[in-house]
Design an enzyme around this catalytic site. Structure first.
Site, short mmCIF file in Angstrom:
data_model
loop_
_atom_site.label_atom_id
_atom_site.label_comp_id
_atom_site.label_asym_id
_atom_site.label_seq_id
_atom_site.Cartn_x
_atom_site.Cartn_y
_atom_site.Cartn_z
N HIS A 171 -6.34 87.63 32.99
CA HIS A 171 -6.30 86.86 32.51
C HIS A 171 -6.00 85.47 33.01
CE1 HIS A 171 -2.56 87.90 33.26
NE2 HIS A 171 -1.64 87.02 32.48
N ASP A 179 -3.44 72.08 29.91
CA ASP A 179 -2.11 72.28 29.95
C ASP A 179 -1.93 72.43 31.72
OD1 ASP A 179 -0.38 74.63 30.62
OD2 ASP A 179 -0.60 75.22 29.41
N GLU A 263 -1.55 92.19 29.44
CA GLU A 263 -1.04 93.19 28.37
C GLU A 263 -1.97 94.34 27.61
OE1 GLU A 263 2.46 91.24 26.32
OE2 GLU A 263 0.59 90.73 25.69
N LYS A 378 1.54 96.87 31.38
CA LYS A 378 2.32 95.86 30.40
C LYS A 378 1.20 96.02 29.09
CE LYS A 378 4.70 92.04 29.57
NZ LYS A 378 4.34 90.32 30.15
N HIS A 383 5.57 93.05 16.84
CA HIS A 383 6.64 93.97 16.11
C HIS A 383 6.93 93.77 14.44
CE1 HIS A 383 8.67 90.03 16.75
NE2 HIS A 383 8.71 90.02 17.96
N GLU A 464 11.57 93.50 29.49
CA GLU A 464 11.38 91.98 30.49
C GLU A 464 11.53 91.21 28.82
OE1 GLU A 464 7.49 89.94 30.71
OE2 GLU A 464 8.04 91.11 32.75
N ASN A 465 12.02 90.33 29.10
CA ASN A 465 12.57 89.36 27.72
C ASN A 465 10.54 88.40 26.87
OD1 ASN A 465 13.42 88.19 29.80
ND2 ASN A 465 13.78 86.45 29.27
N ARG A 500 11.90 83.33 32.87
CA ARG A 500 11.01 83.29 33.81
C ARG A 500 12.14 82.40 35.35
NH1 ARG A 500 6.01 82.53 36.29
NH2 ARG A 500 4.78 83.53 33.63
#
Length: 586
Positions: A171, A179, A263, A378, A383, A464-465, A500
């Site tokens: 991806h 960026d 994901e 992943k 949520h 993972e956060n 990270r």
């Protein structure tokens, strides 16, 4: 126009789209018959109605006095053995900066990175997570691969005594060319997208998403004579052949990207927008309007003899900023999501996503079989509408999870069939904070449902956060959720990927909290990678630790130096620093 249907209309859930794949029938994994049940682990599970509800998880946590409920659940599903916590700790990995390898295929800031890795060793970190970008390795031409920078990166981790988890990232990364962390899809892929825009996902407004190739054309030769699935497989095989001597010893895990942000999901919302504060109001858009997805939907509607259902996705789903109850499709009472048409569309939409994941899992299992690496994939931690009946943000992402249906158990079963582990973020998020701005959000209940599905299917879990955190409360939340997953006998393995590494991690107070967290995760025993260095086991002595910390201190002090402007090259020479934030401007 809204699509109505007589309530008596029924259809077979095992319909297929014969146009999507020429060699195998396209049966949707989420609704396959029980003919594959024997592929699950040897334990038999009689899933009761609680598992099909998004509200069932609250009483099972060992942290809230729910041990009796959990024991009852274990007994019901055939677990045996004494009820006790796992004694073995959980290793911690740290994700490297996304731009550790530059677009030219070379490792950036080698001295800084070396000091950072040595410091991680002193903290007891097990290894690092290395993102391997398709847009860097196969950048210019198809099947011309440049692994040089990643070989150097793995060699550096090995010298420091760290294991490596490789993330095969198919991806894009970042917002756009402006960026500093922008990594696009390979240039030759973008050229094909220019020729055929339907290779990219599209919503009902015709907006294209270029983060990941549409899964609707998985099997079509749209990439210079190859299908996307063939391109992913060729990439994985070349990775395996290039890194074969290191697989199983240094590179112990491979996470295979399956969608935007790596994901398994649709890009219902652009990935960069998911991190914004107003995401809690956003339910996303269905991504089924490119010609490949549209043709499959139309064929499936014909198969169930409801042709009017094949003209596109729901058009009464509102827009990105509408609340669910302000839309005809997502509203709790009388919403179209809970009608025969809604069930048909959502089963097809989520089934196509599962089929995409299964295709990649099948290829990866064949490619990495015998290499002794653990494979994983992943899922997104969506949520922010979990407390509603329809869970709209999950539905548009491809997870058919509502108050009446468990959408994560079919995914966990699919991963289990191919020996894949499951990775998910939001481990550091707490309901008490999220509900202050969004009362229907519940990262904890979402995560508990996902963890229980992984437990039932006996698949390893990688936590993972969502974003870099350094607060004590976030670390405590990770520990709490890891205990929820690891409670009881026969628990699958659990590990944590810290997202990270940046310069703030190595500041004094943050570093102290992080090293304490690593010790707590490991059960008070420090993990060390045990690699083959020609018969000598690499160990970090106290002098090595002091030297690493001294190097970190010097580098951190340099970050405050004034940037030097070079008039000749008109470049800004940035002072050495650690991690993503001075590896970049974010």
């Amino acid at each position: 126009m809204a699509i109505a249907s007589p309530s008596t209309t029924t259809f077979s859930a095992s319909f297929c789209c014969k146009r999507a794949e020429s060699t195998h029938p396209t049966l949707f994994p989420s609704i396959l018959s029980t003919q594959r049940a024997h592929r699950l682990p040897t334990r038999l599970f009689a899933i009761n109605s609680r598992l099909n509800s998004s509200k069932f998880c609250g009483s099972l946590s060992p942290e809230n006095g729910g041990s009796e409920d959990f024991e009852q659940y274990e007994l019901q599903h055939g677990f045996t053995g004494p009820m006790e916590r796992r004694k073995k700790g959980s290793p911690v990995y740290v994700m490297l900066p996304a731009d550790s390898v530059a677009k030219d295929g070379k490792v950036r800031r080698v001295k800084v990175l070396t000091a950072s890795l040595r410091a991680l060793v002193t903290a007891g970190v097990e290894g690092v997570v290395m993102e391997v970008w398709w847009g860097v390795v196969e950048r210019e031409k198809p099947m011309v691969y440049n692994w040089g920078g990643y070989l150097d990166l793995v060699a550096l981790a090995r010298r420091c005594g760290l294991k490596v988890r490789a993330v095969l990232a198919f991806h894009q990364h970042g917002i756009g060319p402006g960026d500093p962390l922008w990594i696009s899809l390979p240039q030759w892929v973008l050229e094909e997208m220019d020729k055929d825009p339907d290779i990219a996902y599209s919503d009902r407004f015709g907006r294209r998403n270029m983060e990941y190739i549409s899964l609707g054309c998985d099997m079509f030769p749209v990439l210079k004579g190859r299908s996307p699935l063939q391109a992913y497989s060729d990439f994985m095989m070349n990775f395996r052949d290039t890194f074969r001597p290191l697989l199983g010893s240094v590179i112990t895990g491979v996470q295979v990207g399956m969608g935007p942000a790596g994901e398994l999901r649709y890009p219902s919302c652009p990935s960069q927008e998911l991190a914004r504060a107003w995401r809690s109001r956003e339910h996303g858009e269905f991504q089924c309007y490119d010609k490949y997805m549209a043709a499959c939907l139309n064929a499936c509607a014909h198969d169930v003899e409801m042709r009017e259902w094949g003209h596109g996705g729901p058009i009464v789903a509102g827009n990105l900023m509408h609340g669910p109850d302000n839309t005809d499709f997502f509203k709790s009472n009388g919403g179209s999501w809970n009608t025969p048409y809604g069930e048909f569309f959502l089963q097809w939409y989520s089934g196509m996503l599962l089929l995409h994941g299964e295709r990649i899992c099948r290829e990866a299992k064949t490619i990495f079989q015998g290499t002794e690496v653990d494979t994983s994939a992943k899922l997104a931690g969506i949520h922010w509408h979990y407390g509603t009946q329809s869970h709209p943000s999950e539905l548009t992402a491809g997870y058919y999870n509502t108050s009446r249906r468990d959408g994560y158990l079919p995914i966990a079963r699919m991963f289990g069939r191919y020996g894949f582990g499951l990775c998910c973020s939001v481990f550091g998020m707490r309901d008490v904070e999220e509900k202050q701005t969004n009362p229907v959000s519940s990262p904890e209940d979402f995560l508990k449902q996902l963890l229980l599905a992984a437990r039932v299917c006996q698949i390893p879990m990688e936590g993972e956060n969502s974003a870099t955190f350094l607060e004590e409360e976030s670390y405590e939340q990770v520990l709490k959720m890891s205990k929820f997953f690891s409670y009881g006998p026969g628990s699958p393995s659990f590990s944590f990927n810290f997202m990270r590494m940046d310069r703030y991690l190595f500041e004094q107070h943050n570093w102290a909290r992080f090293t304490r967290f690593v010790r707590q995760m490991s059960g008070a025993s420090i993990f060390r990678a045990r690699l083959d260095f020609g018969g000598d086991e690499h160990r970090t002595s106290m002098s090595d630790a002091v030297q690493a910390k001294r190097c970190v201190y010097i580098l951190l002090r340099k970050k405050n130096q004034t940037h030097i402007q070079t008039s000749k090259a008109n470049l800004i020479l940035r002072p050495p620093s650690l991690g993503l934030c001075t590896y970049s401007s974010t």
